[in-house]
Write a protein that holds these residues in place. Structure first.
Motif, short mmCIF file in Angstrom:
data_model
loop_
_atom_site.label_atom_id
_atom_site.label_comp_id
_atom_site.label_asym_id
_atom_site.label_seq_id
_atom_site.Cartn_x
_atom_site.Cartn_y
_atom_site.Cartn_z
N GLN A 1 -95.71 62.72 -69.30
CA GLN A 1 -96.11 63.96 -68.17
C GLN A 1 -95.41 63.82 -67.24
O GLN A 1 -95.77 64.51 -66.69
CB GLN A 1 -97.43 62.65 -68.10
N ARG B 1 -95.10 67.45 -65.59
CA ARG B 1 -95.09 67.78 -64.51
C ARG B 1 -93.98 68.24 -63.78
O ARG B 1 -94.23 69.45 -63.17
CB ARG B 1 -95.11 66.52 -63.41
N ALA C 1 -94.01 72.67 -64.91
CA ALA C 1 -95.42 72.84 -63.41
C ALA C 1 -95.12 72.56 -62.08
O ALA C 1 -95.05 73.67 -62.01
CB ALA C 1 -96.74 71.86 -63.67
N VAL D 1 -95.96 69.87 -56.61
CA VAL D 1 -96.68 69.65 -57.70
C VAL D 1 -96.52 68.28 -58.62
O VAL D 1 -96.15 67.54 -58.34
CB VAL D 1 -96.66 70.84 -59.26
N LEU E 1 -99.02 64.87 -60.62
CA LEU E 1 -100.23 64.68 -61.62
C LEU E 1 -101.59 63.68 -60.84
O LEU E 1 -101.28 62.57 -60.28
CB LEU E 1 -100.59 64.70 -62.95
N CYS F 1 -106.41 71.60 -56.92
CA CYS F 1 -106.75 70.64 -58.43
C CYS F 1 -107.16 71.80 -59.16
O CYS F 1 -108.12 72.81 -58.82
CB CYS F 1 -107.48 69.94 -58.03
N THR G 1 -105.53 65.65 -63.64
CA THR G 1 -105.83 66.13 -63.41
C THR G 1 -104.21 66.81 -62.46
O THR G 1 -103.67 66.55 -61.78
CB THR G 1 -106.88 66.87 -61.98
N VAL G 2 -104.06 68.74 -62.56
CA VAL G 2 -102.74 68.80 -61.77
C VAL G 2 -103.43 69.50 -60.17
O VAL G 2 -104.13 70.08 -59.95
CB VAL G 2 -102.34 69.89 -62.52
#
Length: 168
Positions: A5, A9, A12, A31, A33, A125, A137-138
């Motif tokens: 994860q 992240r 992203a 950004v 999560l 979101c 959710t990002v």
């Protein structure tokens, strides 16, 4: 939530910086999560996971998101009127509707947090994805002052971008 994860992240974050820094460096994209455990109550440890864990928000800030989403569900009107030919279609539609409500509730919570803490951040979101027992959710946050400085469309455009950063 899942093994890689933090790498997701960071990727992203770099992607968001690549896009929004080309548009306007003052947008300052950020950004992170959020993961909501599907099978845990809001007050249990691990019910909400934030990546990175050093974020200025705590899991307790998001403990009411599912309750807010349930409230939104009662406000959206009858969902059961639509009939689906296949039972799986109905389940899929109901899940997607719930995911959208969680997304809206998360955005509302983030907006309330930004207002109460006098943060200059506007939050967006992504619709959550079910992953290893969590709804993940990002979240993308941009500078509110810069975001609001862009020309917006004059008409109400429900579900459509209202300005250039929103479209990006």
């Amino acid at each position: 939530m899942w093994e890689h994860q933090s790498l997701f992240r960071v990727s992203a974050q770099l992607f968001a910086e690549g896009i929004f820094n080309l548009l306007d460096r003052s947008l300052r994209p950020e950004v992170f999560l959020l993961g909501f455990a599907s099978s845990k109550e809001a007050d249990e440890p691990g019910a909400v996971i934030i990546e990175p864990s050093t974020m200025r928000y705590s899991p307790l800030d998001f403990k009411d998101v599912k309750g807010i989403a349930a409230t939104l569900e009662t406000d959206t009107g009858p969902q059961g009127i639509v009939y689906h030919l296949h039972p799986n279609d109905h389940d899929r539609t109901a899940k997607h509707h719930w995911y959208e409500l969680v997304c809206r509730a998360t955005e509302t919570t983030l907006q309330d947090l930004a207002t109460s803490r006098n943060e200059n951040r506007r939050s967006f979101c992504a619709v959550p994805v079910s992953l290893q027992g969590y709804l993940v959710t990002v979240v993308l946050q941009l500078s509110t002052d810069c975001y609001d400085g862009y020309y917006t469309l004059p008409k109400s455009t429900a579900g459509r971008p209202v300005n250039l950063p929103h479209a990006a």
